[in-house]
Structure formats: structure tokens, C-alpha cells
Design an enzyme around this catalytic site. Structure first.
Site, PDB file in Angstrom:
ATOM      1  N   ASP A   1      -8.497   2.623  -7.024  1.00  0.00           N
ATOM      2  CA  ASP A   1      -8.834   3.975  -7.471  1.00  0.00           C
ATOM      3  C   ASP A   1      -9.174   3.918  -8.960  1.00  0.00           C
ATOM      4  O   ASP A   1      -8.347   3.499  -9.772  1.00  0.00           O
ATOM      5  CB  ASP A   1      -7.634   4.896  -7.233  1.00  0.00           C
ATOM      6  CG  ASP A   1      -7.970   6.365  -7.451  1.00  0.00           C
ATOM      7  OD1 ASP A   1      -8.901   6.644  -8.239  1.00  0.00           O
ATOM      8  OD2 ASP A   1      -7.302   7.221  -6.851  1.00  0.00           O
TER       9      ASP A   1
ATOM     10  N   GLU B   1       0.851  -1.190   0.000  1.00  0.00           N
ATOM     11  CA  GLU B   1       0.000   0.000   0.000  1.00  0.00           C
ATOM     12  C   GLU B   1       0.884   1.235   0.000  1.00  0.00           C
ATOM     13  O   GLU B   1       1.844   1.317   0.772  1.00  0.00           O
ATOM     14  CB  GLU B   1      -0.913  -0.002   1.225  1.00  0.00           C
ATOM     15  CG  GLU B   1      -1.745   1.238   1.406  1.00  0.00           C
ATOM     16  CD  GLU B   1      -2.641   1.518   0.214  1.00  0.00           C
ATOM     17  OE1 GLU B   1      -2.551   2.642  -0.324  1.00  0.00           O
ATOM     18  OE2 GLU B   1      -3.420   0.624  -0.169  1.00  0.00           O
ATOM     19  N   ILE B   2       0.562   2.198  -0.860  1.00  0.00           N
ATOM     20  CA  ILE B   2       1.379   3.400  -0.956  1.00  0.00           C
ATOM     21  C   ILE B   2       0.847   4.528  -0.080  1.00  0.00           C
ATOM     22  O   ILE B   2       1.590   5.435   0.298  1.00  0.00           O
ATOM     23  CB  ILE B   2       1.488   3.861  -2.431  1.00  0.00           C
ATOM     24  CG1 ILE B   2       2.635   4.855  -2.588  1.00  0.00           C
ATOM     25  CG2 ILE B   2       0.164   4.432  -2.921  1.00  0.00           C
ATOM     26  CD1 ILE B   2       2.965   5.179  -4.029  1.00  0.00           C
TER      27      ILE B   2
ATOM     28  N   THR C   1     -14.932  -6.944   3.764  1.00  0.00           N
ATOM     29  CA  THR C   1     -13.899  -5.910   3.821  1.00  0.00           C
ATOM     30  C   THR C   1     -14.525  -4.566   4.195  1.00  0.00           C
ATOM     31  O   THR C   1     -15.732  -4.347   4.015  1.00  0.00           O
ATOM     32  CB  THR C   1     -13.167  -5.778   2.478  1.00  0.00           C
ATOM     33  OG1 THR C   1     -14.083  -5.284   1.481  1.00  0.00           O
ATOM     34  CG2 THR C   1     -12.617  -7.123   2.018  1.00  0.00           C
ATOM     35  N   GLU C   2     -13.692  -3.664   4.703  1.00  0.00           N
ATOM     36  CA  GLU C   2     -14.198  -2.351   5.110  1.00  0.00           C
ATOM     37  C   GLU C   2     -14.809  -1.602   3.926  1.00  0.00           C
ATOM     38  O   GLU C   2     -15.862  -0.973   4.046  1.00  0.00           O
ATOM     39  CB  GLU C   2     -13.061  -1.528   5.723  1.00  0.00           C
ATOM     40  CG  GLU C   2     -12.494  -2.103   7.010  1.00  0.00           C
ATOM     41  CD  GLU C   2     -13.517  -2.117   8.132  1.00  0.00           C
ATOM     42  OE1 GLU C   2     -14.358  -1.203   8.178  1.00  0.00           O
ATOM     43  OE2 GLU C   2     -13.478  -3.039   8.959  1.00  0.00           O
ATOM     44  N   GLU C   3     -14.151  -1.661   2.773  1.00  0.00           N
ATOM     45  CA  GLU C   3     -14.652  -0.938   1.609  1.00  0.00           C
ATOM     46  C   GLU C   3     -15.962  -1.539   1.101  1.00  0.00           C
ATOM     47  O   GLU C   3     -16.874  -0.810   0.698  1.00  0.00           O
ATOM     48  CB  GLU C   3     -13.604  -0.951   0.497  1.00  0.00           C
ATOM     49  CG  GLU C   3     -13.902  -0.016  -0.660  1.00  0.00           C
ATOM     50  CD  GLU C   3     -13.854   1.451  -0.291  1.00  0.00           C
ATOM     51  OE1 GLU C   3     -14.513   2.264  -0.969  1.00  0.00           O
ATOM     52  OE2 GLU C   3     -13.152   1.788   0.688  1.00  0.00           O
TER      53      GLU C   3
ATOM     54  N   CYS D   1      -8.792  -4.997  -4.754  1.00  0.00           N
ATOM     55  CA  CYS D   1     -10.111  -4.688  -4.192  1.00  0.00           C
ATOM     56  C   CYS D   1     -10.374  -3.183  -4.214  1.00  0.00           C
ATOM     57  O   CYS D   1      -9.636  -2.414  -3.595  1.00  0.00           O
ATOM     58  CB  CYS D   1     -10.212  -5.213  -2.764  1.00  0.00           C
ATOM     59  SG  CYS D   1      -9.942  -6.992  -2.618  1.00  0.00           S
TER      60      CYS D   1
ATOM     61  N   ASN E   1       5.060   0.846  -3.741  1.00  0.00           N
ATOM     62  CA  ASN E   1       4.287   1.097  -4.950  1.00  0.00           C
ATOM     63  C   ASN E   1       4.233  -0.185  -5.774  1.00  0.00           C
ATOM     64  O   ASN E   1       5.216  -0.573  -6.406  1.00  0.00           O
ATOM     65  CB  ASN E   1       4.929   2.229  -5.754  1.00  0.00           C
ATOM     66  CG  ASN E   1       4.047   2.695  -6.902  1.00  0.00           C
ATOM     67  OD1 ASN E   1       3.273   1.921  -7.454  1.00  0.00           O
ATOM     68  ND2 ASN E   1       4.167   3.961  -7.257  1.00  0.00           N
ATOM     69  N   THR E   2       3.079  -0.848  -5.748  1.00  0.00           N
ATOM     70  CA  THR E   2       2.923  -2.104  -6.478  1.00  0.00           C
ATOM     71  C   THR E   2       3.186  -1.926  -7.966  1.00  0.00           C
ATOM     72  O   THR E   2       3.774  -2.797  -8.617  1.00  0.00           O
ATOM     73  CB  THR E   2       1.500  -2.654  -6.271  1.00  0.00           C
ATOM     74  OG1 THR E   2       1.275  -2.838  -4.873  1.00  0.00           O
ATOM     75  CG2 THR E   2       1.307  -3.971  -6.993  1.00  0.00           C
TER      76      THR E   2
END
Length: 220
Positions: free
Chosen positions: A103, A2-3, A192-194, A100, A80-81
Site C-alpha cells: 500500500d 498478512e493483516i 503474481t495476481e497483483e 510486493c 502485523n508485520t
């Protein structure tokens, strides 16, 4: 991977809390077993006795549950993936990848920043073992169509012919029948939270899962 610092801190704190919870449950189970009273009575060898009830599952304590690995097999790192994925994982190392609610980068000039693209799909194919699964979920239908187009048809260059081969040759879409039996899909959609946020907002969820094909043989 995660960035965003805020997201990384949230995920890391959740992992830490879950590990602490698992440790408390393990300690509680150990204390319960050590203080359990011993039955000193004896029965004649041939006498009949009522069998004792089966013990409760050792992994379940009250309403909480111990999980295999106790969340020690999960972590979050800031990276950064899109730039460094092959620096962290080797060839065919992963069995599953989850993308998941990424953006969507709605503006056309920002589409190059989308985490699904021809070049990135090739990197996913590099680290994903044959038979492995790549999961995607989004609440944006246009982005879902983008995902399908790039995995199933490849990126079509403007004003030129399609390339002879691309990452689309290394993936196939998993059927809806298989998805209905996959517990990972249920977790993505509801746990998941999202996903819970999308549910609260009465939004739609679009799922697509792709299986990594075996590498094609080199021509003789």
C-alpha cells in the site's frame, strides 16, 4: 504475514488448492507406475537391441507438474508485520524477503504507515542473513523512489544532521545484470495476481532488490 482478512483467506485457499492438486498428481503417478506392464521377453546375452527411450521426468505428468515440497513449505498467517516481525523470525533466519505491491499510502500524513521505513528496514536487516535478498516491487514510481531513498541513503531527519549509522549501512542494491538472471524477479513481475492486474491495466512495474551486507565488526 498478512493483516487483511480477505487477502489472507484468498491466499490460504490458493495454498490449500495447490496442495490438493499436488496430492492428486502424486496419486496419479503412483497408480501409473503400479499398472505399468512388465516386459517378460528376454534377449540373448550378446544380441543387439534398440535402447528404450528415456523415461519422462517423474516430476512432470501431462501438462501439470509436481513441485519440490508440494507446497507444504508455505503458509499464511494473520499478523502485523510492522509490529511483530521479530516475534516470528530469529536473528539472520531468513534468506529472502518479498515486499510486493505494498500500500503506497499516498497522503503525507500516512507515510508513517508505509512498510518501508528506517525503523522497519532495521528489523528486516535483523531477520535477514548476510547475503540474503530483500525484493521490492511497486507500480507507483514515487513509492519506488521512497524505497531507494530509505535503503540507499537512510531517513534524513528534518532540521538536523543525518545519523552516524543507519540501516542503509546494512544493504546494497543488486545490479540490473543480476536481476535479469534471478527467477524470483520474473515471478514477481509476471506471475503474481497483483502483477497480472498491473499488466492488464498497462501499468509500470518498478523493481529494486537489496542484498544484506555482513554485520560490521565491533571496534577493538
Amino acid at each position: 504475514m498478512e493483516i487483511r482478512t480477505s487477502v489472507l483467506e484468498y491466499v490460504s485457499s490458493r495454498i490449500h488448492a495447490l496442495r490438493n492438486q499436488q496430492q492428486r498428481l502424486k496419486n496419479k503417478a503412483a497408480n501409473a507406475s503400479s499398472t505399468e506392464p512388465q516386459d517378460a521377453s528376454t534377449q540373448p546375452e550378446n544380441s543387439e537391441s534398440t535402447p528404450a527411450p528415456a523415461p519422462a521426468n517423474d516430476d512432470e505428468i501431462g501438462t501439470e507438474k509436481l513441485f519440490p515440497g508440494n507446497f507444504e513449505n508455505i503458509t499464511a498467517i494473520r499478523s502485523n508485520t510492522m509490529k511483530f516481525l521479530p516475534n516470528f523470525f530469529g536473528h539472520h533466519q531468513l534468506s529472502k524477503i518479498f515486499i510486493c505491491f505494498p500500500d503506497p499510502h499516498f497522503k503525507a500524513r500516512k507515510h508513517k504507515a508505509r512498510i518501508i521505513s528506517e525503523s522497519l528496514n532495521s528489523e528486516y536487516a535483523f531477520v535477514l542473513r548476510p547475503g540474503g535478498l530483500l525484493y521490492t516491487i511497486t507500480d507507483v514510481e514515487e513509492y519506488h523512489q521512497w524505497v531507494l531513498r530509505h535503503f540507499l541513503h537512510g531517513e534524513q531527519p528534518e532540521g538536523g544532521p543525518a545519523p552516524a549509522s543507519s540501516s542503509k549501512d546494512l544493504f546494497e542494491r543488486v545490479s540490473e545484470e543480476e536481476l535479469a538472471l534471478d527467477p524470483c524477479v520474473r515471478v514477481m513481475k509476471f506471475e503474481t495476481e497483483e502483477s497480472k492486474k498491473v499488466t492488464r491495466n498497462k501499468g509500470n512495474k518498478y523493481v529494486a532488490v537489496f542484498r544484506r551486507k555482513a554485520d560490521p565488526e565491533w571496534p577493538a
